[in-house]
Design an enzyme around this catalytic site. Sequence first.
Site, PDB file in Angstrom:
ATOM      1  N   HIS A   1       0.847  -1.198   0.000  1.00 41.73           N
ATOM      2  CA  HIS A   1       0.000   0.000   0.000  1.00 41.73           C
ATOM      3  C   HIS A   1       0.885   1.252   0.000  1.00 41.73           C
ATOM      4  O   HIS A   1       0.710   2.169  -0.817  1.00 41.73           O
ATOM      5  CB  HIS A   1      -0.902  -0.020   1.238  1.00 41.73           C
ATOM      6  CG  HIS A   1      -1.639   1.251   1.492  1.00 41.73           C
ATOM      7  ND1 HIS A   1      -3.009   1.359   1.348  1.00 41.73           N
ATOM      8  CD2 HIS A   1      -1.215   2.483   1.899  1.00 41.73           C
ATOM      9  CE1 HIS A   1      -3.380   2.597   1.641  1.00 41.73           C
ATOM     10  NE2 HIS A   1      -2.306   3.294   1.996  1.00 41.73           N
ATOM     11  N   GLU A   2       1.834   1.287   0.931  1.00 42.88           N
ATOM     12  CA  GLU A   2       2.730   2.441   1.016  1.00 42.88           C
ATOM     13  C   GLU A   2       3.655   2.515  -0.209  1.00 42.88           C
ATOM     14  O   GLU A   2       4.010   3.606  -0.666  1.00 42.88           O
ATOM     15  CB  GLU A   2       3.563   2.360   2.292  1.00 42.88           C
ATOM     16  CG  GLU A   2       2.751   2.419   3.577  1.00 42.88           C
ATOM     17  CD  GLU A   2       1.946   3.706   3.706  1.00 42.88           C
ATOM     18  OE1 GLU A   2       2.403   4.752   3.198  1.00 42.88           O
ATOM     19  OE2 GLU A   2       0.854   3.659   4.301  1.00 42.88           O
TER      20      GLU A   2
ATOM     21  N   HIS B   1       1.980   4.474  -2.932  1.00 45.86           N
ATOM     22  CA  HIS B   1       2.172   5.922  -2.786  1.00 45.86           C
ATOM     23  C   HIS B   1       3.558   6.334  -3.282  1.00 45.86           C
ATOM     24  O   HIS B   1       3.705   7.324  -4.008  1.00 45.86           O
ATOM     25  CB  HIS B   1       2.033   6.325  -1.312  1.00 45.86           C
ATOM     26  CG  HIS B   1       0.651   6.179  -0.756  1.00 45.86           C
ATOM     27  ND1 HIS B   1      -0.465   6.655  -1.399  1.00 45.86           N
ATOM     28  CD2 HIS B   1       0.212   5.626   0.415  1.00 45.86           C
ATOM     29  CE1 HIS B   1      -1.530   6.399  -0.662  1.00 45.86           C
ATOM     30  NE2 HIS B   1      -1.148   5.770   0.433  1.00 45.86           N
TER      31      HIS B   1
END
Length: 410
Positions: free
Chosen positions: A22-23, A26
């Site tokens: 998820h990170e 980004h």
Amino acid sequence: MLAYIIGVVLFALGICVSVALHEAGHMVTAKAFGMKVRRYFVGFGPTVFSWRRGETEYGLKWIPLGGFCDIAGMTALDEVTPDEAPRAMWRFKTWKRTVVMSAGSITHFILGFLVLYLMAVTMGLPSLAAAEPTQPVLAATSCAVSTTTKEQAEAQAKNPTCPPGAPTPAKSAGLQAGDKVLSVGGKPVATWEEMLTAVQATSGLTEFVVQRGNQQLRLQVDVPRVQRWSGSAVKEVGMIGASPVPPALTTQYGPVAAIGATFSFTGTMFAETAQRLVEFPERIPAVVTAIFGGERDPNTPVSVVGASRIGGEAVEQGIWVLFFFLLASLNFFIGVFNLLPLLPLDGGHIAVVWYERVRDWIRARRGKAAAGPVDYTRLSGITMVLVLIGGAVTLLTVTADIVNPIRISP
């Protein structure tokens, strides 16, 4: 026990990998647009190790519960150095900032889709037909016996036996495994439940119309009345001695067909996830009841602890379909939840960005200059309330998952 522990560890590891990716979503999109990414770490707490590559520091923290991606100037209020200022995130176009902030959720959606696709071509997807009404197709014939107590009913359900001399109405009338019942006593039936209701209401010689291959047969069944335990009382009902064909638990696909099947299944899961989010607040009281000894509703929310325990039980019982289905479901849930327009979630930041964009567009139409960035400090009170609510819900679900967990029926 060892299989259970392995399952818990594997599921927890799967969650950690999901959050780390998820990170990473980004980070990758931010770098692609030219924003400066200062740090990318997996976990929280003290640093285990780290290294620097280019302008970004990468590393691992001791507590493997999440991670973070530090992008310079995510808001105009964040401090940046003079060399970071030109590449601060808040200076980029609205659509680019939206892509970066939604990339984490999109990563969860991609992960969930990939897990489901791999399931489709290997072990199969959970069949949607399993949730639909059972077809009135016979799997086997048996006998019509009375059960006058709860214990007798449970024993008969676990180990169906026919006492000597017990009537076998379906078998005696010529019904066979694979026959599909079309009507009972002239009343059409479309599901096993409808057939059961019709049979229970009749007695004596009753005409059954069945489909057997390409033939339609009319068979006369002598339906006896028997005593049957029904929840809390004994009722006299008609019974023919037959069991239904259970729906397929999974459906396996080829590599190409699996793509469409996975998209369709994913759409269904998105709809169910949205429904779960809508029902989330009203299910919290049931969690509190479970903590204080009440029966745990399997539809109540679970924490990472509870999900990991269920994953462990799935591995212990060899139900890998459930293990991976739960992992995919959790990814979809996290992805959708994170897009809710509430701070400090990514969806909250996206909502603020688009508020600024629409506000400045309206001001431009009125001949006014663009206003300054939203002052996030004014939203700190609302953010704190939401954080406290989220923390309280997490504490409740973790507690319930420890003292009264949801379990898989063996």
